[in-house]
Design a protein around this motif. Structure first.
Motif, mmCIF file in Angstrom:
data_model
loop_
_atom_site.group_PDB
_atom_site.id
_atom_site.type_symbol
_atom_site.label_atom_id
_atom_site.label_comp_id
_atom_site.label_asym_id
_atom_site.label_seq_id
_atom_site.Cartn_x
_atom_site.Cartn_y
_atom_site.Cartn_z
ATOM 1 N N ALA A 211 0.830 -1.204 0.000
ATOM 2 C CA ALA A 211 0.000 0.000 0.000
ATOM 3 C C ALA A 211 0.863 1.252 0.000
ATOM 4 O O ALA A 211 0.576 2.237 -0.703
ATOM 5 C CB ALA A 211 -0.935 -0.002 1.210
ATOM 6 N N ALA A 214 2.357 1.712 -3.471
ATOM 7 C CA ALA A 214 1.359 2.157 -4.439
ATOM 8 C C ALA A 214 1.051 3.646 -4.299
ATOM 9 O O ALA A 214 0.698 4.311 -5.282
ATOM 10 C CB ALA A 214 0.077 1.344 -4.275
ATOM 11 N N GLN A 215 1.196 4.174 -3.072
ATOM 12 C CA GLN A 215 0.887 5.578 -2.832
ATOM 13 C C GLN A 215 2.099 6.495 -2.990
ATOM 14 O O GLN A 215 1.957 7.717 -2.912
ATOM 15 C CB GLN A 215 0.295 5.728 -1.427
ATOM 16 C CG GLN A 215 -1.045 5.015 -1.264
ATOM 17 C CD GLN A 215 -1.487 4.925 0.182
ATOM 18 O OE1 GLN A 215 -1.009 5.645 1.041
ATOM 19 N NE2 GLN A 215 -2.419 4.019 0.462
ATOM 20 N N ARG A 217 4.875 8.859 -4.395
ATOM 21 C CA ARG A 217 4.853 9.830 -5.486
ATOM 22 C C ARG A 217 6.238 10.351 -5.851
ATOM 23 O O ARG A 217 6.477 10.735 -6.995
ATOM 24 C CB ARG A 217 3.956 11.013 -5.094
ATOM 25 C CG ARG A 217 2.479 10.626 -4.956
ATOM 26 C CD ARG A 217 1.902 10.224 -6.304
ATOM 27 N NE ARG A 217 0.530 9.724 -6.200
ATOM 28 C CZ ARG A 217 0.190 8.453 -6.092
ATOM 29 N NH1 ARG A 217 1.139 7.528 -6.077
ATOM 30 N NH2 ARG A 217 -1.063 8.079 -5.995
ATOM 31 N N ASP A 294 8.283 8.903 0.540
ATOM 32 C CA ASP A 294 8.052 10.345 0.343
ATOM 33 C C ASP A 294 8.427 11.182 1.557
ATOM 34 O O ASP A 294 7.907 12.285 1.741
ATOM 35 C CB ASP A 294 6.585 10.601 -0.028
ATOM 36 C CG ASP A 294 6.237 10.060 -1.406
ATOM 37 O OD1 ASP A 294 7.164 9.877 -2.213
ATOM 38 O OD2 ASP A 294 5.040 9.817 -1.665
ATOM 39 N N ARG A 297 6.238 8.699 5.524
ATOM 40 C CA ARG A 297 5.761 7.461 6.119
ATOM 41 C C ARG A 297 6.923 6.520 6.341
ATOM 42 O O ARG A 297 7.691 6.232 5.423
ATOM 43 C CB ARG A 297 4.722 6.799 5.210
ATOM 44 C CG ARG A 297 4.190 5.469 5.740
ATOM 45 C CD ARG A 297 3.230 4.810 4.765
ATOM 46 N NE ARG A 297 2.066 5.633 4.511
ATOM 47 C CZ ARG A 297 1.039 5.240 3.753
ATOM 48 N NH1 ARG A 297 1.052 4.043 3.175
ATOM 49 N NH2 ARG A 297 0.018 6.033 3.563
ATOM 50 N N GLU A 320 3.212 7.775 10.354
ATOM 51 C CA GLU A 320 3.031 8.888 9.420
ATOM 52 C C GLU A 320 3.357 10.177 10.152
ATOM 53 O O GLU A 320 2.491 10.814 10.746
ATOM 54 C CB GLU A 320 1.606 8.881 8.862
ATOM 55 C CG GLU A 320 1.315 7.665 7.991
ATOM 56 C CD GLU A 320 0.078 7.846 7.128
ATOM 57 O OE1 GLU A 320 -0.107 8.945 6.581
ATOM 58 O OE2 GLU A 320 -0.693 6.884 7.015
#
Length: 384
Positions: A211, A214-215, A217, A294, A297, A320
């Motif tokens: 997950a 996939a997130q 960026r 990024d 996290r 996070e």
């Protein structure tokens, strides 16, 4: 990140920190710890401040060296009336568990050896307890990849193993205190998600990594000691790279597990061609199991990206928080700077050398996969 403590294990926390360790502080606090040099003094200080309960669960516990400091602290806590429980894995602490139990039990400490060698040989109980977890008074917890042993802290002329842990204080610790014996659990408090896998429950921990990938960026930095992911995970890494995410892997250039590096190197060509950057750490043994996405996290725990972690008891903490994630990013980047970059030209060995490497790597990978499948099937049959 706190400055490393290299020459002493004597707790040197401030009065305010000691109050927080005793549960007198408030709020949710997250501290990233760089190896045993930073973690051990704070863990010992927490045990020294305990008033009600100490729960220590580790894969490997060496009773000599730094382990002697923990034995002393645990014994002192028990003798002042604190409920102390220690769980070690029978395989991870092979040769140590009996001495450890004989030393701690006279002080009133509950000691459990998870699946000792006799249960493996006689009953076929192959599944392991791979967690590294210390919980004190349900107010402070330490989780990560660090066992109890001298390898994890630097000594004269020898660097410590490269590893990370988190110190957590606040509501997540109270939740953890209620779920220690409950099998698989997912706990959430503020920016912290804490996952405990039951046997065969590592797929949920793997799903958290997927997950996060996939997130992603902008950037993924991942440091893993025993890197033997399945094809789906490899595809997730290369998909991220191909959509423009900078993906950097810090992997072990030398390992404490025979042939583990050969198994990992089988994946290099696929990853490099997919745009993933690979770096090998050789200054010491890499033992970390962590990823940062990024700069926001952080995932860290005992969970390896390999087949066996899918069936063992494991932990994973997901945070996070930009401050903590930023500290972890800097830790990985610092190690990347001291690591050896790997390129496609490094994979272009002579025919025989490449063939031998692939054969050994494939054999190790298939053995790990089949062992995990076998362990999982035996566990399911015993539960049915």
């Amino acid at each position: 990140m706190n400055a490393p403590v290299r020459n002493t294990l004597t707790p040197t926390l401030s009065r305010g920190e000691r109050e927080e360790l005793s549960g007198q502080g408030s709020g949710q606090h997250i501290t990233l710890l760089d190896g045993g040099a930073e973690a051990y003094p704070r863990m010992l200080a927490a045990i020294a401040s305990a008033t009600r309960r100490v729960h220590l669960e580790v894969y490997a516990f060496e009773h000599a060296g730094v382990g002697a400091h923990f034995v002393e602290a645990l014994t002192a806590a028990a003798r002042r009336g604190v409920e102390v429980k220690v769980i070690v894995d029978g395989w991870g602490s092979i040769g140590e568990s009996r001495v450890l139990a004989d030393t701690l039990r006279p002080a009133g400490i509950k000691v459990r050896v998870h699946n000792p060698l006799t249960s493996v040989l006689l009953l076929g109980r192959l599944w392991r307890n791979h967690r590294k977890l210390l919980l004190v008074d349900d107010t402070v917890a330490f989780l990560g990849g660090i066992n109890i042993g001298d390898h994890y802290a630097a000594a004269e002329g020898r660097p410590g193993w490269a590893d990370l842990a988190l110190e957590l204080r606040g509501g997540i610790c109270a939740q953890l205190g209620t779920r220690l014996n409950a099998g698989a659990s997912a706990l959430v408090a503020g920016p912290v998600r804490l996952l405990l896998s039951g046997f065969g429950g590592g797929w949920r921990l793997r799903a958290r990594y997927l997950a996060a990938l996939a997130q992603a960026r902008h950037e993924v930095v991942l440091a893993h000691a025993y890197f033997l992911p399945d094809r789906g995970f490899v595809r997730a890494l290369t998909r991220a790279a191909r959509r423009g995410v900078e993906v950097h892997l810090l992997l072990a250039g030398r390992s404490d597990v025979p042939f583990a590096r050969a198994a990992t190197m089988r994946l290099y060509r696929t990853l490099l061609r997919g745009g993933v950057h690979i770096h090998e750490w050789t200054e010491s043994t890499l033992h970390a199991k962590a990823a940062v996405v990024d700069g926001q996290r952080l995932l860290v725990g005992s969970f390896n990206l390999d087949p066996l972690s899918l069936v063992n008891l494991e932990t994973l903490v997901e945070v996070e928080d930009t401050d903590v994630a930023g500290q972890a990013t800097r830790w990985v980047r610092r190690h990347l700077e001291g690591a050896r970059p790997v390129g496609l030209e490094d994979c272009a060995r002579s025919g025989l050398q490449r063939w031998l490497l692939d054969v050994v790597g494939l054999a190790v990978a298939r053995f790990a996969e089949r062992a995990a499948t076998f362990i999982g099937s035996r566990r399911m049959r015993r539960r049915s």
